[in-house]
Design a protein around this motif. Structure first.
Motif, mmCIF file in Angstrom:
data_model
loop_
_atom_site.group_PDB
_atom_site.id
_atom_site.type_symbol
_atom_site.label_atom_id
_atom_site.label_comp_id
_atom_site.label_asym_id
_atom_site.label_seq_id
_atom_site.Cartn_x
_atom_site.Cartn_y
_atom_site.Cartn_z
ATOM 1 N N VAL A 218 44.459 30.108 42.065
ATOM 2 C CA VAL A 218 43.348 30.949 42.494
ATOM 3 C C VAL A 218 43.638 32.363 42.018
ATOM 4 N N ILE A 219 42.622 33.007 41.402
ATOM 5 C CA ILE A 219 42.779 34.351 40.853
ATOM 6 C C ILE A 219 41.875 35.313 41.622
ATOM 7 N N VAL A 220 42.452 36.422 42.099
ATOM 8 C CA VAL A 220 41.666 37.463 42.779
ATOM 9 C C VAL A 220 41.941 38.803 42.116
ATOM 10 N N GLY A 221 41.095 39.781 42.415
ATOM 11 C CA GLY A 221 41.270 41.115 41.864
ATOM 12 C C GLY A 221 41.662 42.114 42.935
ATOM 13 N N ASP A 222 42.652 42.945 42.625
ATOM 14 C CA ASP A 222 43.064 44.013 43.544
ATOM 15 C C ASP A 222 43.987 44.966 42.792
ATOM 16 N N GLY A 223 43.747 46.246 42.938
ATOM 17 C CA GLY A 223 44.560 47.235 42.236
ATOM 18 C C GLY A 223 43.825 47.777 41.019
ATOM 19 N N PHE A 225 43.855 50.780 37.466
ATOM 20 C CA PHE A 225 44.652 51.336 36.381
ATOM 21 C C PHE A 225 45.639 50.302 35.846
ATOM 22 N N ASN A 226 45.171 49.037 35.791
ATOM 23 C CA ASN A 226 45.959 47.915 35.271
ATOM 24 C C ASN A 226 47.246 47.675 36.041
ATOM 25 N N ILE A 227 47.244 48.028 37.312
ATOM 26 C CA ILE A 227 48.384 47.747 38.190
ATOM 27 C C ILE A 227 47.896 46.802 39.288
ATOM 28 N N PRO A 228 48.363 45.552 39.313
ATOM 29 C CA PRO A 228 47.885 44.612 40.334
ATOM 30 C C PRO A 228 48.414 44.967 41.716
ATOM 31 N N GLY A 229 47.610 44.720 42.728
ATOM 32 C CA GLY A 229 48.049 44.961 44.097
ATOM 33 C C GLY A 229 48.978 43.868 44.592
ATOM 34 N N SER A 230 49.561 44.096 45.749
ATOM 35 C CA SER A 230 50.437 43.106 46.392
ATOM 36 C C SER A 230 49.790 42.620 47.676
ATOM 37 N N ARG A 231 49.756 41.330 47.841
ATOM 38 C CA ARG A 231 49.212 40.709 49.043
ATOM 39 C C ARG A 231 50.075 39.497 49.396
ATOM 40 N N GLY A 232 49.725 38.855 50.502
ATOM 41 C CA GLY A 232 50.411 37.636 50.897
ATOM 42 C C GLY A 232 49.418 36.597 51.381
ATOM 43 N N VAL A 233 49.887 35.361 51.542
ATOM 44 C CA VAL A 233 49.054 34.279 52.065
ATOM 45 C C VAL A 233 49.624 33.815 53.397
ATOM 46 N N GLU A 241 53.623 23.618 50.508
ATOM 47 C CA GLU A 241 53.577 24.783 49.625
ATOM 48 C C GLU A 241 52.138 25.107 49.259
ATOM 49 N N PRO A 242 51.702 26.338 49.462
ATOM 50 C CA PRO A 242 50.304 26.686 49.173
ATOM 51 C C PRO A 242 49.987 26.633 47.673
ATOM 52 N N VAL A 243 48.702 26.594 47.377
ATOM 53 C CA VAL A 243 48.230 26.703 45.989
ATOM 54 C C VAL A 243 48.665 28.055 45.428
ATOM 55 N N PRO A 244 49.090 28.116 44.163
ATOM 56 C CA PRO A 244 49.419 29.419 43.580
ATOM 57 C C PRO A 244 48.220 30.369 43.636
ATOM 58 N N GLU A 245 48.452 31.575 44.113
ATOM 59 C CA GLU A 245 47.411 32.598 44.129
ATOM 60 C C GLU A 245 47.936 33.824 43.405
ATOM 61 N N ILE A 246 47.120 34.358 42.520
ATOM 62 C CA ILE A 246 47.567 35.427 41.620
ATOM 63 C C ILE A 246 46.600 36.599 41.702
ATOM 64 N N VAL A 247 47.162 37.792 41.789
ATOM 65 C CA VAL A 247 46.370 39.019 41.837
ATOM 66 C C VAL A 247 46.367 39.662 40.455
ATOM 67 N N LEU A 248 45.175 39.935 39.951
ATOM 68 C CA LEU A 248 45.012 40.699 38.720
ATOM 69 C C LEU A 248 44.456 42.079 39.048
ATOM 70 N N PRO A 249 44.728 43.081 38.219
ATOM 71 C CA PRO A 249 44.082 44.374 38.421
ATOM 72 C C PRO A 249 42.564 44.237 38.351
ATOM 73 N N THR A 250 41.864 45.133 38.999
ATOM 74 C CA THR A 250 40.406 45.081 39.042
ATOM 75 C C THR A 250 39.803 45.004 37.649
ATOM 76 N N GLU A 251 40.368 45.745 36.681
ATOM 77 C CA GLU A 251 39.805 45.768 35.335
ATOM 78 C C GLU A 251 39.842 44.377 34.689
ATOM 79 N N ASP A 252 40.982 43.692 34.755
ATOM 80 C CA ASP A 252 41.126 42.386 34.099
ATOM 81 C C ASP A 252 40.359 41.299 34.840
ATOM 82 N N HIS A 253 40.437 41.326 36.154
ATOM 83 C CA HIS A 253 39.703 40.343 36.949
ATOM 84 C C HIS A 253 38.203 40.495 36.707
#
Length: 370
Positions: A218-223, A225-233, A241-253
């Motif tokens: 699962v891909i979400v956007g957060d952060g 200036f091309n710096i992804p944010g940090s979150r947790g599940v 084990e949960p599904v892999p979840e990945i944060v992309l910077p707002t621009e790329d997402h």
């Protein structure tokens, strides 16, 4: 920063009762300023807290490594009673990211700066898959995605619009703004308004669908200036084990969301490896300059900052800066061989980013001990 540390040291001296008079002597003020301005170790401590320690997610192997290195360093400064101290149980356990490769391969290739969500799972090595935009506005529209997510990479919609800011990076607050900041404006719901009512029900339904269909990621956007944010599940030791979840910077997402909405075929390849460890406890680090007055030495002047950070960076601003300030203030007092009447105690909290585990645990234990 040196001026702030001088002021902070002066406040500690006053609270610790180094001398009987309320105001410190000019000689003492000079010695403190000389240490802070002419013999500062802030740069070295800053390098240690950020570059050398790296990220320090609560209960992770990186955090345990940091605890060992920090206690060794504090002992090297000559502080007394340096030790790690249990603060709280922590059901999530430890989690560390050990590999992280994320790229878009169609309609063209582009590698991304990405950050896996803490306590999310790993991919099965290098995986490739088609992307699908899960753009549901209610549980009815969500039903259209049933049976379509397995083996796909789910792109979540844009959660907030990207807005340019023309405000200066720094400004001086007015008295009215400072007064407003003293108010507690947090909502009673810890998740805020976004997860209230129907939105909360929709998010729960999305989580259930993801869990049932097990997409590749699962891909979400957060952060920005091309710096992804940090979150947790949500996770606790013993859960699947949960599904892999990945944060992309707002621009790329946002780029991939727009491509999918425009009808383009979007593909990604991922290689993410995360490890879980059964470390279900949060520790604080304690160091002291002992009091010398027989009647007052059991009274404590407590200073603190939190050592833990999210996993996406080195925690320089939050709250490495606080740790640096506290350690340098203690170092100055120790270097001057000051003999406080009360004990001065440094506490570097753990697990603060996950819910103030370290400081609350410290307070609970101290109240219980009494």
């Amino acid at each position: 920063m040196a001026r702030s540390i001088v002021t902070f040291v002066a406040a500690i001296l006053l609270a610790a009762g180094v001398q009987a008079q309320i105001r410190q002597s000019e000689e003492m003020a000079y010695r403190v300023k000389d240490q802070a301005f002419n013999h500062s170790q802030v740069e070295g401590i800053s390098h240690f807290i950020t570059d050398k320690l790296g990220s320090r997610l609560a209960a992770s192997k990186q955090k345990l490594r940091a605890e060992k290195l920090v206690t060794d360093t504090l002992k090297g400064f000559g502080f007394d009673n340096v030790h790690t101290e249990f603060a709280s149980d922590f059901a999530k356990g430890g989690w560390d990211n050990e590999k992280n490769y994320v790229a878009m391969t169609a309609p063209y290739y582009c590698s991304f700066a990405a950050n896996p969500k803490a306590w999310s799972g790993s991919t099965e090595g290098l995986v490739t898959g088609d992307c699908i935009l899960l753009d549901a506005t209610d549980t009815t529209s969500l039903s259209n995605y049933r049976g379509k997510l397995h083996g796909k990479i789910v792109i979540m919609p844009i959660a907030r619009e990207y807005e340019l800011s023309f405000r200066p990076m720094a400004k001086r607050y007015t008295d009215e703004e400072l007064a407003e900041m003293t108010k507690d404006n947090r909502p009673s719901n810890p998740w805020g308004r976004w997860l209230s009512g129907s939105n909360k029900g929709l998010q729960q339904a999305i989580d259930s669908l993801i869990k049932a269909e097990r997409p590749l990621a699962v891909i979400v956007g957060d952060g920005t200036f091309n710096i992804p944010g940090s979150r947790g599940v949500n996770y606790k030791v013993g859960d699947p084990e949960p599904v892999p979840e990945i944060v992309l910077p707002t621009e790329d997402h946002g780029r991939m969301v727009r491509l999918l909405k425009g009808g383009d075929e979007v593909k990604m390849e991922l290689d993410v490896r995360n490890t879980f460890t059964d470390n279900q406890k949060i520790n604080n680090i304690i160091a002291e300059i002992p009091g010398t007055d027989p009647k007052l030495k059991n009274e404590v002047v407590l200073i603190g900052a939190h050592l833990d950070s999210w996993h996406g960076g080195t925690g320089g601003a939050d709250n490495g800066s606080g740790c640096i300030t506290m350690i340098e203030a203690m170092r100055i007092l120790k270097a001057l061989d000051i003999k406080p009447r009360r004990t001065i105690r440094l506490a570097l909290w753990g697990g603060e980013e996950q819910g103030l585990y370290g400081s609350r645990g410290y307070a609970d234990h101290k109240l219980y001990d009494k």
